[in-house]
Design a protein around this motif. Sequence first.
Motif, short mmCIF file in Angstrom:
data_model
loop_
_atom_site.label_atom_id
_atom_site.label_comp_id
_atom_site.label_asym_id
_atom_site.label_seq_id
_atom_site.Cartn_x
_atom_site.Cartn_y
_atom_site.Cartn_z
N ALA A 66 -7.17 14.00 -2.20
CA ALA A 66 -7.14 13.60 -0.79
C ALA A 66 -6.61 14.74 0.05
CB ALA A 66 -6.28 12.36 -0.61
N THR A 67 -7.08 14.79 1.29
CA THR A 67 -6.60 15.75 2.28
C THR A 67 -6.22 14.98 3.53
OG1 THR A 67 -8.14 17.39 1.41
CG2 THR A 67 -7.16 17.84 3.56
N SER A 73 -2.37 18.14 1.02
CA SER A 73 -3.30 17.76 -0.04
C SER A 73 -2.57 16.89 -1.06
CB SER A 73 -3.92 18.98 -0.70
OG SER A 73 -2.91 19.76 -1.29
N PHE A 74 -3.34 16.07 -1.74
CA PHE A 74 -2.80 15.13 -2.72
C PHE A 74 -3.77 15.07 -3.89
CE2 PHE A 74 -2.60 10.78 -4.41
CZ PHE A 74 -1.24 10.67 -4.69
N LEU A 95 -0.16 7.07 -2.47
CA LEU A 95 -0.56 8.05 -1.46
C LEU A 95 0.55 8.14 -0.41
CD1 LEU A 95 -3.15 9.71 -0.91
CD2 LEU A 95 -3.94 7.84 0.51
N PRO A 96 1.00 9.33 -0.03
CA PRO A 96 2.04 9.45 0.99
C PRO A 96 1.54 8.95 2.36
CG PRO A 96 1.84 11.49 -0.26
CD PRO A 96 0.67 10.62 -0.64
N ASN A 97 2.49 8.65 3.26
CA ASN A 97 2.13 8.20 4.61
C ASN A 97 1.18 9.19 5.28
OD1 ASN A 97 3.63 5.86 4.61
ND2 ASN A 97 5.39 6.77 5.62
N GLY A 98 0.24 8.65 6.04
CA GLY A 98 -0.65 9.50 6.81
C GLY A 98 -2.09 9.01 6.78
N ARG A 121 0.56 3.75 4.76
CA ARG A 121 1.76 3.52 5.59
C ARG A 121 2.68 2.54 4.90
NH1 ARG A 121 -2.44 1.14 9.00
NH2 ARG A 121 -2.63 -1.01 8.36
N ASP A 122 3.93 2.56 5.36
CA ASP A 122 4.90 1.61 4.86
C ASP A 122 4.64 0.25 5.49
OD1 ASP A 122 6.21 3.58 3.38
OD2 ASP A 122 7.51 4.11 5.07
N ILE A 123 4.74 -0.79 4.70
CA ILE A 123 4.60 -2.15 5.22
C ILE A 123 6.01 -2.66 5.47
CG2 ILE A 123 3.87 -4.49 4.66
CD1 ILE A 123 1.68 -3.29 2.93
N PRO A 124 6.27 -3.18 6.67
CA PRO A 124 7.62 -3.70 6.94
C PRO A 124 7.94 -4.85 5.99
CG PRO A 124 6.22 -3.81 8.92
CD PRO A 124 5.38 -3.32 7.79
#
Length: 175
Positions: A66-67, A73-74, A95-98, A121-124
Motif C-alpha cells: 500500500a501507498t 509505504s506499507f 494498516l496505519p492511519n491514513g 482510522r481509529d474507531i472511537p
Amino acid sequence: MALRNAATTVLLAGLVLLFGAPAASAHGGPIKLEVTGDGSHDINVLVTWKADGHPVRDIVDATLVATSTDGRSFGPVRLMSAPEGQNLYHSAQPLPNGKWRVTVTTTKPSKTHTTANVIARDIPAVPKAAEAAPVSDRGSPIGMSLKIGAVAVASAVGVVAWRRLVRRKRLDIRH
C-alpha cells in the motif's frame, strides 16, 4: 418395462461409481479479488472464481502493498485466511492511519492483482452505559431537585385545572 428401468438405473449408478462423478467444486481459471477496508485498520479480501462467482476454497497465496496519499509505504504483507469464511482473507498486520492505495497480488490458485482505495482510522471506543449519560444527568442533587420541582409544579397546575373543569361542569349541570 420396470425391469428395463431398474437395469438402466443400476447401469448408470455403476458407471458413476466406476468413473466417478465430476467434483461439484471443480473450478479453475482466473480469480476475482474484492478489496475493502473494514472501517478500522484491517483489509478484507473476498476471493471468488471469475467465471461463476463461487467462493475459492483452494489455498490462496496473496500479499498486499500500500501507498498512502502522503507518500508512506506499507508492506508487502501476507494475507491470512479469516475465520469468518472460506474465501475471506485479512491482512496479517494492521494498516496505519491514513488514506491508502492498496494492491493485492495473488500467485495461487491463479495469478492476479487488484487495487483499491482504503481509509484506515481509529474507531472511537463505545462508552459503557454509565459513561454514556451526560454529566448533568448523573444524579446531581441540584439537577434532581429541579426535576422534582418541575414535576410537582406541572402536577399542581394539572390538578387545579382539573378541579376548575369539574366545578364548572357542576355549575352547568345545576343551572
